[in-house]
Motif scaffolding. Structure first.
Motif, short mmCIF file in Angstrom:
data_model
loop_
_atom_site.label_atom_id
_atom_site.label_comp_id
_atom_site.label_asym_id
_atom_site.label_seq_id
_atom_site.Cartn_x
_atom_site.Cartn_y
_atom_site.Cartn_z
N ARG A 135 2.49 -2.86 1.99
CA ARG A 135 1.68 -1.56 2.49
C ARG A 135 2.57 -0.66 2.23
NH1 ARG A 135 1.23 -3.57 7.17
NH2 ARG A 135 2.43 -2.56 8.32
N GLU B 176 3.14 5.21 -3.09
CA GLU B 176 2.47 5.30 -4.28
C GLU B 176 1.45 6.65 -4.10
OE1 GLU B 176 1.46 5.56 -8.47
OE2 GLU B 176 3.07 4.42 -7.39
N LYS B 177 0.72 6.61 -3.02
CA LYS B 177 -0.18 7.39 -2.40
C LYS B 177 0.52 8.73 -2.27
CE LYS B 177 -3.75 8.56 1.27
NZ LYS B 177 -4.30 8.26 2.17
N GLN B 178 1.73 8.60 -1.61
CA GLN B 178 2.51 9.92 -1.40
C GLN B 178 2.99 10.63 -2.54
OE1 GLN B 178 5.37 10.46 2.03
NE2 GLN B 178 6.58 10.18 0.29
N LYS B 179 3.41 9.72 -3.69
CA LYS B 179 3.89 10.30 -4.88
C LYS B 179 2.45 10.87 -5.50
CE LYS B 179 7.40 6.97 -6.13
NZ LYS B 179 7.97 5.96 -6.63
N ILE B 180 1.23 10.43 -5.40
CA ILE B 180 0.32 10.96 -6.24
C ILE B 180 -0.17 12.38 -5.53
CG2 ILE B 180 -2.30 10.63 -6.48
CD1 ILE B 180 -1.83 7.72 -6.86
N GLU B 181 0.04 12.40 -4.31
CA GLU B 181 -0.35 13.73 -3.43
C GLU B 181 0.57 14.65 -3.87
OE1 GLU B 181 -3.07 14.58 -1.41
OE2 GLU B 181 -3.65 12.65 -2.52
N GLU B 182 1.96 14.41 -3.97
CA GLU B 182 3.00 15.37 -4.15
C GLU B 182 2.70 15.74 -5.41
OE1 GLU B 182 6.70 13.97 -2.61
OE2 GLU B 182 6.01 14.09 -0.66
N LYS C 162 0.52 16.74 -7.26
CA LYS C 162 -0.43 17.80 -7.26
C LYS C 162 0.14 19.53 -6.87
CE LYS C 162 -4.10 14.99 -5.51
NZ LYS C 162 -5.17 14.72 -4.50
N GLY D 170 3.46 11.65 5.11
CA GLY D 170 3.54 10.34 4.82
C GLY D 170 4.79 9.50 5.25
N GLN E 118 2.21 0.71 -1.26
CA GLN E 118 1.07 1.49 -1.35
C GLN E 118 1.23 2.87 -0.90
OE1 GLN E 118 -1.58 -1.40 0.83
NE2 GLN E 118 -2.16 -2.51 -1.29
N LEU E 119 1.67 3.06 0.20
CA LEU E 119 1.72 4.21 1.07
C LEU E 119 2.60 5.28 0.08
CD1 LEU E 119 2.34 3.14 4.46
CD2 LEU E 119 0.30 4.63 3.58
#
Length: 245
Positions: free
Chosen positions: A161, A167-173, A175, A205, A164-165
């Motif tokens: 988990r 990776e999600k944070q990296k994608i958001e940042e 931007k 996050g 996954q979090l």
């Protein structure tokens, strides 16, 4: 009456040969033990014997219940080595806590953050890739049949988990580009933006990952500066493209 005989003096070459033979036997014995150290189930008491203090035995350590032969790193894991505290035990928690004494040398991960648990799982992967897998330790992570316990499944689930979090944070940042930065002892730190203006922004996050909220420096366009939660660096002009920190 016959005079007493003089004691026989052992020649130097013979002593050297005897010493070489002893060393050869010791090496052969260690090689035999390591070769026949097939992966198996270990008890805590058994693992304790493989802490590097006995030259004839390999050096073992446990992490998340997995046991590894780290003899090839004897200079680090043997007596006097910087990682000797890991030898002969499962001290999973110490891999991230940095506490290498007393209760810190424990296999319990209770109370650690998601990122800390993920880090321990990453350490297990490191040993799996670089050292010899020697079996499983019966206890916190594996039962008497070698099956993973609910505790181990919970640890691995939490680490997954966390990945996954993260990776999600990296994608958001990604931007919103991060600031450029540099630091020197003489001039201190500086952040700057090629396009946009530097602002401190919270990383929500991190609550799920570390239990705390941290900040990062990101570059925002002029029309974005009114967004809530953006913080101007102390002592820096509102429209400055670089700030001392």
């Amino acid at each position: 009456m016959a005079s007493p005989s003089r004691p026989t003096r052992v020649s130097s070459p013979l002593l050297l040969g005897l010493g070489f033979l002893i060393a050869l036997i010791a090496f052969a014995l260690q090689f035999y033990i390591r070769k026949h150290l097939r992966p198996r189930l270990w008890t805590v008491e058994e693992l304790t014997l493989y802490n590097g203090t006995e030259d004839a035995l390999p050096i073992l350590l446990g992490i998340l219940g997995s046991v590894f032969d780290v003899t090839k790193g004897k200079t680090h894991y043997g007596p006097g080595g910087g990682y000797h505290h890991f030898a002969g035990r499962d001290a999973s928690r110490a891999f991230v806590s940095g506490n290498f004494t007393g209760d810190g040398l424990t296999d319990s991960l209770n109370g650690l953050s998601t990122m800390e648990v993920k880090s321990v799982v990453d350490w297990r992967k490191f040993y799996m890739e670089r050292y010899i897998f020697a079996g499983k330790l019966v206890g916190q992570y594996y039962d008497s049949q070698g099956n993973p316990t609910k505790y181990l499944k919970g640890v691995e689930s939490k680490a997954k988990r966390g990945a996954q979090l993260l990776e999600k944070q990296k994608i958001e940042e990604a931007k919103i580009p991060s600031c450029n930065s540099k630091w020197s002892e003489q001039e201190g730190g500086e952040v700057w933006c090629e396009t946009g203006y530097p602002r401190l922004v919270k990383r929500p996050g991190d609550i799920a990952l570390t239990g705390k909220i941290s900040q990062r420096c990101a570059c925002f366009k002029e029309e974005e500066l009114g967004r809530p939660g953006l913080e101007v660096y102390k002592g820096c002009d509102y429209f400055s493209k670089s700030c001392r920190v």
